[in-house]
Design a protein around this motif. Structure first.
Motif, PDB file in Angstrom:
ATOM      1  N   VAL A 152      -3.376   0.601  -2.699  1.00  0.00           N
ATOM      2  CA  VAL A 152      -3.643   1.338  -1.467  1.00  0.00           C
ATOM      3  C   VAL A 152      -4.771   0.674  -0.684  1.00  0.00           C
ATOM      4  CG1 VAL A 152      -4.480   3.547  -0.569  1.00  0.00           C
ATOM      5  CG2 VAL A 152      -2.742   3.513  -2.349  1.00  0.00           C
ATOM      6  N   TRP A 171       1.238   6.176  -7.011  1.00  0.00           N
ATOM      7  CA  TRP A 171       0.079   7.014  -7.305  1.00  0.00           C
ATOM      8  C   TRP A 171       0.483   8.480  -7.411  1.00  0.00           C
ATOM      9  CZ3 TRP A 171      -2.736  10.445  -3.950  1.00  0.00           C
ATOM     10  CH2 TRP A 171      -3.925  10.914  -4.508  1.00  0.00           C
ATOM     11  N   LEU A 224      -4.035   2.774  -6.937  1.00  0.00           N
ATOM     12  CA  LEU A 224      -5.156   2.957  -6.010  1.00  0.00           C
ATOM     13  C   LEU A 224      -5.645   1.621  -5.460  1.00  0.00           C
ATOM     14  CD1 LEU A 224      -7.253   5.801  -7.634  1.00  0.00           C
ATOM     15  CD2 LEU A 224      -5.953   5.861  -5.521  1.00  0.00           C
ATOM     16  N   VAL A 241       1.034   4.190  -2.820  1.00  0.00           N
ATOM     17  CA  VAL A 241       0.891   5.636  -2.620  1.00  0.00           C
ATOM     18  C   VAL A 241       1.983   6.386  -3.376  1.00  0.00           C
ATOM     19  CG1 VAL A 241       1.077   7.460  -0.890  1.00  0.00           C
ATOM     20  CG2 VAL A 241      -0.323   5.471  -0.431  1.00  0.00           C
ATOM     21  N   SER A 265       0.818  -1.196   0.000  1.00  0.00           N
ATOM     22  CA  SER A 265       0.000   0.000   0.000  1.00  0.00           C
ATOM     23  C   SER A 265       0.861   1.260   0.000  1.00  0.00           C
ATOM     24  CB  SER A 265      -0.918  -0.016   1.221  1.00  0.00           C
ATOM     25  OG  SER A 265      -1.674   1.148   1.291  1.00  0.00           O
ATOM     26  N   ILE A 266       1.936   1.244   0.766  1.00  0.00           N
ATOM     27  CA  ILE A 266       2.846   2.397   0.797  1.00  0.00           C
ATOM     28  C   ILE A 266       3.510   2.577  -0.565  1.00  0.00           C
ATOM     29  CG2 ILE A 266       4.978   3.277   1.840  1.00  0.00           C
ATOM     30  CD1 ILE A 266       4.015   1.908   4.462  1.00  0.00           C
TER      31      ILE A 266
END
Length: 77
Positions: A61, A34, A58, A31, A27-28
């Motif tokens: 994330v 993104w 996304l 980001v 997820s990091i």
């Protein structure tokens, strides 16, 4: 962790924690991808591949939430 039906499954939650932490790392990374993809799409809006990259980021994330929901639904107790 309780699902939408009101059933609490603490064993599924505990077993899913290591995988949720791993997906938190993804997820990091999502980001960062993104933000970079968003900047690139602002600079050159004609690049379609950057838009697809931003959409995939996304989903990365949102990965920890999907992993925990999946794990708690798989464990019957």
């Amino acid at each position: 962790m309780c699902n939408s039906d009101g059933e609490c499954r603490p064993l599924g939650f505990l077993l899913g924690l290591p995988f949720a932490l791993l997906s938190l790392i993804f997820s990091i990374v999502g980001v960062v991808v993104w933000i970079v993809g968003l900047l690139l799409s602002c600079i050159c809006p004609c690049c379609f591949c950057v838009t697809v990259l931003v959409e995939m980021a996304l989903e990365l994330v949102k990965a920890p939430i999907h992993v925990m929901e999946w794990f708690t639904s798989q464990i019957p107790c």
